[in-house]
Design an enzyme around this catalytic site. Sequence first.
Site, PDB file in Angstrom:
ATOM      1  N   ASP A  66      33.210  92.373  -5.919  1.00 37.73           N
ATOM      2  CA  ASP A  66      34.209  91.671  -6.705  1.00 37.73           C
ATOM      3  C   ASP A  66      34.757  90.448  -5.972  1.00 37.73           C
ATOM      4  O   ASP A  66      35.085  89.439  -6.599  1.00 37.73           O
ATOM      5  CB  ASP A  66      35.353  92.625  -7.056  1.00 37.73           C
ATOM      6  N   THR A  68      33.102  88.455  -3.870  1.00 42.95           N
ATOM      7  CA  THR A  68      32.116  87.374  -3.977  1.00 42.95           C
ATOM      8  C   THR A  68      32.159  86.748  -5.360  1.00 42.95           C
ATOM      9  O   THR A  68      32.130  85.521  -5.509  1.00 42.95           O
ATOM     10  CB  THR A  68      30.705  87.913  -3.680  1.00 42.95           C
ATOM     11  N   ALA A  71      35.233  84.533  -5.586  1.00 49.84           N
ATOM     12  CA  ALA A  71      35.106  83.287  -4.826  1.00 49.84           C
ATOM     13  C   ALA A  71      34.271  82.266  -5.587  1.00 49.84           C
ATOM     14  O   ALA A  71      34.581  81.064  -5.608  1.00 49.84           O
ATOM     15  CB  ALA A  71      34.493  83.569  -3.460  1.00 49.84           C
ATOM     16  N   LEU A 219      39.833  93.428 -22.462  1.00 49.74           N
ATOM     17  CA  LEU A 219      38.673  92.646 -22.870  1.00 49.74           C
ATOM     18  C   LEU A 219      38.718  91.310 -22.145  1.00 49.74           C
ATOM     19  O   LEU A 219      39.796  90.783 -21.874  1.00 49.74           O
ATOM     20  CB  LEU A 219      38.676  92.414 -24.384  1.00 49.74           C
ATOM     21  N   ASP A 222      39.430  87.919 -25.044  1.00 48.69           N
ATOM     22  CA  ASP A 222      40.447  87.993 -26.098  1.00 48.69           C
ATOM     23  C   ASP A 222      41.651  87.098 -25.840  1.00 48.69           C
ATOM     24  O   ASP A 222      42.585  87.056 -26.651  1.00 48.69           O
ATOM     25  CB  ASP A 222      40.919  89.435 -26.292  1.00 48.69           C
ATOM     26  N   GLU A 280      41.430  90.263  -2.743  1.00 49.22           N
ATOM     27  CA  GLU A 280      42.157  89.339  -1.868  1.00 49.22           C
ATOM     28  C   GLU A 280      43.654  89.630  -1.974  1.00 49.22           C
ATOM     29  O   GLU A 280      44.274  89.372  -3.015  1.00 49.22           O
ATOM     30  CB  GLU A 280      41.894  87.893  -2.284  1.00 49.22           C
TER      31      GLU A 280
END
EC number: 2.7.1.-
Length: 321
Positions: A66, A68, A71, A219, A222, A280
């Site tokens: 997640d 990567t 970023a 979602l 949306d 992060e």
Amino acid sequence: MTTPRWRLILNGKSAGDEALRDAVGECREQGVQLEVRVTWEDGDAERYVAEAIDHGVDVIVAAGGDGTLSAVVETLAHREEPADRLPSLALVPMGTANDFATAAGIPTEPGQALALIGQVRPQAIDLLRVDADGTPWWCANLASGGFGTQVTVETDAGLKKMLGGLAYVITGIAKLGRIEPIAARLSGPDFAWEGDFIALGIGNGRQAGGGQQLCPQALIDDGLLDVTVLPELEGEVTATLGQMFKSGTQAALEQLATRARLPWLQIASERPLTLNLDGEPVQARRFRIDCVPGRVRMHLPTGCPLLRGASHQEGATADGR
């Protein structure tokens, strides 16, 4: 026919992955001009994305977890061009928990993940734009605070490498007796909440921290944030969280949480508050989170549960356009 041009940005921790190496070779044999860039230090992903855009590539592939993905997305989001003038985005899940990929149904096998690019047209997806005491950030999946954030931040890197998502559960169990609630004020259109919370999720995606489904109905197309607040449980924290691990987080959340769907949310706290933005940790006393509709285009599986009307996705040629 124009040769498809893809640029794969690979987290350096996975540089030796043989399955990915084989999958890249297969793509090249099928006529895709696929170049690889490996990240080594902070700023590499952003630099490689900018380079790829300057080189006119069709698809940027984030190969990693997640962090990567976030970023790569952040650099795309900072560009002045509209989404349809930027390269489309794809993901090869190679992180510890792969929360976004899991919720989206993206294949974990590198060959299948790369093949997906040529099978579906990219879909316009939302991003979260976060202002933390005046500092801008972008988030592709989920912003979280409280118990789950501390678990993610404090989980040992070596433990994550050995045990994957289970490492977060182990770390969480170790923290059960020392959870401190966080006092904050949350506000948005026709929404206000104030009090002490132990978990907070602001979702574009649905889960974080190795599978904690904080925003199970979110979602990514949306134009809305899915907000979940789990309040302090008045002395029953340990027993309740223990039950969450035993019977599943979702059942406990449905009974205890406050939920809202909003285009934007403001958070204010007297003490510095840490939000985890796709891995992060960012600390501030005031946050403003906006959902920015359709900021990037991404290749997602047909029937992806994070999309509205996903079953109507059309096929595409291998250039991903």
